[in-house]
Design a protein around this motif. Structure first.
Motif, mmCIF file in Angstrom:
data_model
loop_
_atom_site.group_PDB
_atom_site.id
_atom_site.type_symbol
_atom_site.label_atom_id
_atom_site.label_comp_id
_atom_site.label_asym_id
_atom_site.label_seq_id
_atom_site.Cartn_x
_atom_site.Cartn_y
_atom_site.Cartn_z
ATOM 1 N N ASP A 1 79.188 7.521 -38.728
ATOM 2 C CA ASP A 1 79.718 8.854 -38.411
ATOM 3 C C ASP A 1 80.652 8.820 -37.204
ATOM 4 O O ASP A 1 81.531 9.677 -37.068
ATOM 5 N N SER A 2 80.480 7.831 -36.311
ATOM 6 C CA SER A 2 81.318 7.744 -35.118
ATOM 7 C C SER A 2 82.720 7.226 -35.427
ATOM 8 O O SER A 2 83.612 7.310 -34.579
ATOM 9 N N ILE A 3 82.913 6.688 -36.612
ATOM 10 C CA ILE A 3 84.230 6.197 -37.004
ATOM 11 C C ILE A 3 85.033 7.343 -37.611
ATOM 12 O O ILE A 3 84.565 8.032 -38.517
ATOM 13 N N ARG B 1 81.645 16.250 -37.388
ATOM 14 C CA ARG B 1 82.760 16.112 -38.329
ATOM 15 C C ARG B 1 82.294 15.576 -39.678
ATOM 16 O O ARG B 1 82.824 15.956 -40.720
ATOM 17 N N ALA B 2 81.295 14.688 -39.664
ATOM 18 C CA ALA B 2 80.742 14.202 -40.930
ATOM 19 C C ALA B 2 80.114 15.352 -41.709
ATOM 20 O O ALA B 2 80.266 15.455 -42.932
ATOM 21 N N ARG C 1 78.066 2.675 -25.813
ATOM 22 C CA ARG C 1 77.004 2.134 -26.644
ATOM 23 C C ARG C 1 77.617 1.115 -27.595
ATOM 24 O O ARG C 1 78.829 1.110 -27.814
ATOM 25 N N PRO C 2 76.815 0.230 -28.199
ATOM 26 C CA PRO C 2 77.373 -0.765 -29.118
ATOM 27 C C PRO C 2 78.013 -0.098 -30.322
ATOM 28 O O PRO C 2 77.535 0.920 -30.804
ATOM 29 N N GLN D 1 82.462 10.333 -30.101
ATOM 30 C CA GLN D 1 81.146 10.411 -29.505
ATOM 31 C C GLN D 1 80.123 10.785 -30.580
ATOM 32 O O GLN D 1 80.471 11.345 -31.626
ATOM 33 N N LEU D 2 78.862 10.476 -30.338
ATOM 34 C CA LEU D 2 77.825 10.679 -31.356
ATOM 35 C C LEU D 2 77.807 12.102 -31.894
ATOM 36 O O LEU D 2 77.810 12.326 -33.106
#
Length: 240
Positions: A48-50, A84-85, A148-149, A77-78
């Protein structure tokens, strides 16, 4: 038989721009491409972050990839990624003012070559990028800097050796005695006798979208059949 196409994803970091190229089956969605980008260990939050963009706008998760295209990578950001997802799900089929319909590299449709299904190039979480390119003088960083990773810009997942069939482990169906097996690719095909046990290991014979034709290697259940690798975003099998 699967029609294949390349999707080029552009990353920008500290003034550098480089590309990762992914070979997918035509008919995959943008969401499936994102899952491929973070495979094999990415989480739903990573997906979702992409945000994949064209012409400065988000290409929605449900948009179907039909031909060669170039997309820009943005990291959200998370909370923003999840929002948006969710909007993509709610607005499925409606681009509106802030969603971009995919624009393709080719000016006019061309006939694509059909080749047998191969686990390395079909759009799924098990697939690996076709190739990766970066400026030779200064190697591109492995990932964008974040708090974050994030797996998206990471190096491609290792490919299976030539001639070696991909193997999958059944990770779903623990509460039902395994997962449902059907005798054909279609979801309306007759169900096989018995379920494929959780923890079973199968060999991939074909992968069409999210439908896997398998041969049983370890565990119990029908010796061969078709199963879904995920249902409503819940993984039922994972590629080893």
């Amino acid at each position: 038989m699967v029609s294949l196409t390349d999707v080029h994803v552009a990353f920008n970091h500290r003034g550098q721009r480089w590309m990762h190229n992914f070979r997918v089956g035509a008919g995959c969605t943008v969401l499936q491409l994102k899952e491929l980008m973070v495979s094999p260990n990415g989480t739903r939050e990573d997906v979702d972050s992409i945000e994949l963009r064209q012409l400065g706008k988000r290409v929605p998760d449900w948009e179907v990839i039909r031909d060669e295209a170039t997309l820009d990578f943005e990291l959200l950001q998370l909370e923003e990624g999840a929002r948006r997802a969710a909007e993509d799900v709610a607005l499925a089929g409606n681009f509106g003012d802030d969603r971009q319909q995919l624009q393709y590299e080719r000016k006019a449709p061309v006939e694509q070559k059909l080749i047998p299904a191969d686990p390395q190039i079909i759009c799924s979480a098990s697939a690996a990028p076709a190739r990766s390119s970066a400026p030779s003088a200064t190697p591109a960083p492995a990932r964008a800097p974040v708090a974050r990773p994030i797996v998206a810009p990471a190096a491609p997942a290792p490919a299976h050796a030539a001639g070696q069939r991909a193997r999958w482990e059944v990770i779903g169906g623990a509460d039902k005695g395994g997962i449902l097996v059907r005798t054909g690719q279609e979801l309306k095909s007759p169900a096989a006798s018995g379920r494929l046990s959780t923890g079973a290991i199968v060999e991939e014979l074909a992968l069409v979208g999210e439908r896997l034709q398998y041969r049983l290697a370890q565990g119990s259940g029908p010796h061969e059949g078709w199963v879904s690798i995920r249902i409503t975003s819940k993984d039922l099998l994972r590629c080893l």
